[in-house]
Design an enzyme around this catalytic site. Structure first.
Site, PDB file in Angstrom:
ATOM      1  N   GLN A 165     -16.980 -16.579  34.637  1.00 24.41           N
ATOM      2  CA  GLN A 165     -16.642 -15.409  35.470  1.00 24.41           C
ATOM      3  C   GLN A 165     -17.757 -15.148  36.481  1.00 24.41           C
ATOM      4  O   GLN A 165     -18.442 -14.129  36.459  1.00 24.41           O
ATOM      5  CB  GLN A 165     -16.385 -14.181  34.564  1.00 24.41           C
ATOM      6  N   HIS A 202     -13.776 -16.340  32.073  1.00 22.40           N
ATOM      7  CA  HIS A 202     -13.042 -17.415  32.749  1.00 22.40           C
ATOM      8  C   HIS A 202     -12.664 -16.843  34.107  1.00 22.40           C
ATOM      9  O   HIS A 202     -12.024 -15.802  34.176  1.00 22.40           O
ATOM     10  CB  HIS A 202     -11.798 -17.810  31.941  1.00 22.40           C
ATOM     11  N   LEU A 203     -13.055 -17.485  35.176  1.00 24.35           N
ATOM     12  CA  LEU A 203     -12.959 -16.902  36.516  1.00 24.35           C
ATOM     13  C   LEU A 203     -11.564 -16.364  36.812  1.00 24.35           C
ATOM     14  O   LEU A 203     -10.577 -17.106  36.778  1.00 24.35           O
ATOM     15  CB  LEU A 203     -13.350 -17.949  37.559  1.00 24.35           C
ATOM     16  N   HIS A 204     -11.494 -15.064  37.140  1.00 21.90           N
ATOM     17  CA  HIS A 204     -10.211 -14.428  37.432  1.00 21.90           C
ATOM     18  C   HIS A 204     -10.414 -13.129  38.192  1.00 21.90           C
ATOM     19  O   HIS A 204     -11.480 -12.514  38.145  1.00 21.90           O
ATOM     20  CB  HIS A 204      -9.434 -14.151  36.149  1.00 21.90           C
ATOM     21  N   PHE A 205      -9.364 -12.709  38.889  1.00 17.55           N
ATOM     22  CA  PHE A 205      -9.292 -11.414  39.559  1.00 17.55           C
ATOM     23  C   PHE A 205      -8.116 -10.637  38.963  1.00 17.55           C
ATOM     24  O   PHE A 205      -7.126 -11.220  38.521  1.00 17.55           O
ATOM     25  CB  PHE A 205      -9.033 -11.573  41.058  1.00 17.55           C
TER      26      PHE A 205
END
Length: 361
Positions: A165, A202-205
């Site tokens: 993230q 975990h990379l997210h928007f």
């Protein structure tokens, strides 16, 4: 195999209508998100429904929007324990490669050439040898099973790369383009770093719809450095960038420089992308653009179950999901301002941060 949403720059909506009594407009992107989100709700893929959400707009200068959402506080996935903004991705804990297929609305992909795509088209997301046929990347739009509001989805860039993230320039660009694909004045996108209330590493928007104007979308700013401005009237010190007078690539590059500095220095931070007035224009201006707000803030890495509301991206922007009914009706603007200001960097910390940022942006 799920659907692939393809788009081109010609599909971008540069400006949305102002906040008045007119009905919000929807683009093809909005229609697809809402149609598929509604179907997922009807099919029972969420942990709860949003049928009885009570909303108030607090009296005062900031017009904070508060909503009683007790189910989210009780039923959302517990945040993963973290100690640093820089923690690496851990494949052994929950991540977005482990979600159910029913939670995926579609994958999203930009075509660089208009001749390659027929305006916001949908087709099969075909894979070859385990990879998406173009560029080997797959970015997803998935439901948030514990929604904070209508249409609450997660935008997950390059999901199979298993990125932590931490904002990347390409991820910021994808988020900006998703905002431009929407014609709805109430569509918003938020990002929470680790130690700033991100619940999954975990990379997210986050993205969702709220048909209420927020103070952050017309608040005053002051010149800082280049296209980066400083917030002047918010309880949490931060920065602002607008798309007007610039372009997606430059805005993404500047925001990545800022967020990368925060990450290197282990400074927790939140980001919020929305439509708003152009900098220097009053609240009633019809000259609208995309605004991006970034708040460096104190770290919060422990238990976040206490308090009437959290202090993540949407709350800092002026939309506050309230955890419990007790105190909801009595909440006033001064209470919100006091609570939010507690996570702001001090004047001295912010001054040092500004001096360091001026050297890199």
């Amino acid at each position: 195999m799920f659907q692939l949403f393809q788009y081109h720059e010609s599909d971008f909506v540069v400006s949305t209508e102002p906040w008045d009594d007119s009905k919000p407009h929807c683009s093809k992107f909005d229609e697809e998100v809402q149609l598929r989100w509604d179907q997922a709700m009807e099919d029972g893929h969420f942990r709860y429904r949003l049928d009885n959400i009570e909303r108030r707009v607090l009296e005062g200068e900031k017009h904070y929007v508060v909503e009683l959402n007790e189910k989210r506080a009780k039923e959302r996935r517990r945040p993963q324990p973290v100690k640093s903004v820089q923690e690496p991705f851990n494949p052994n804990v929950f991540n977005f490669n482990k979600i159910k297929p029913e939670e995926i609305l579609f994958s999203i992909h930009k075509h660089e050439s208009q001749s390659d795509v027929n305006a916001c088209s949908l087709g099969k997301d075909d894979k070859v040898d385990g990879k998406v046929t173009e560029k080997g990347e797959r970015s997803l739009v998935v439901i948030n099973v514990s929604p904070l509001g209508y249409g609450h989805v997660l935008l997950v860039p390059n999901v199979e790369a298993c990125l932590p993230q931490v904002l990347t320039e390409s991820a910021i660009k994808l988020a900006l383009e998703a905002m431009l694909l929407s014609a709805h004045r109430g569509f918003r996108i938020g990002f929470n770093s680790l130690c700033a209330l991100a619940s999954v590493n975990h990379l997210h928007f986050h993205a969702y719809y709220l048909d209420e104007e927020l103070f952050i979308e017309y608040c005053k700013v002051a010149t800082f450095s280049g296209i980066c401005y400083e917030l002047k009237t918010t309880p949490v010190r931060g920065f602002a960038v607008q798309l007007y007078g610039s372009n997606v690539s430059r805005v993404a590059r500047v925001l990545h420089s800022v967020s990368s500095y925060f990450t290197r220095e282990n400074i927790a931070h939140n980001m919020f992308i929305s439509r708003g007035t152009r900098f220097g224009e009053g609240r009633g201006s019809k000259e609208r653009t995309v605004r991006v707000i970034v708040w460096p803030r104190t770290s919060q890495c422990g238990d976040t179950t206490g308090g009437l509301f959290n202090a993540a991206a949407v709350e800092l922007a002026g939309h506050l999901p309230i955890k419990e009914s007790e105190g909801f009706q009595e909440l006033v603007e001064a209470d919100v301002e006091k609570s939010l200001s507690e996570i702001s960097l001090s004047h001295e910390e912010f001054l040092t941060l500004k001096q360091n940022l001026k050297e890199i942006i």
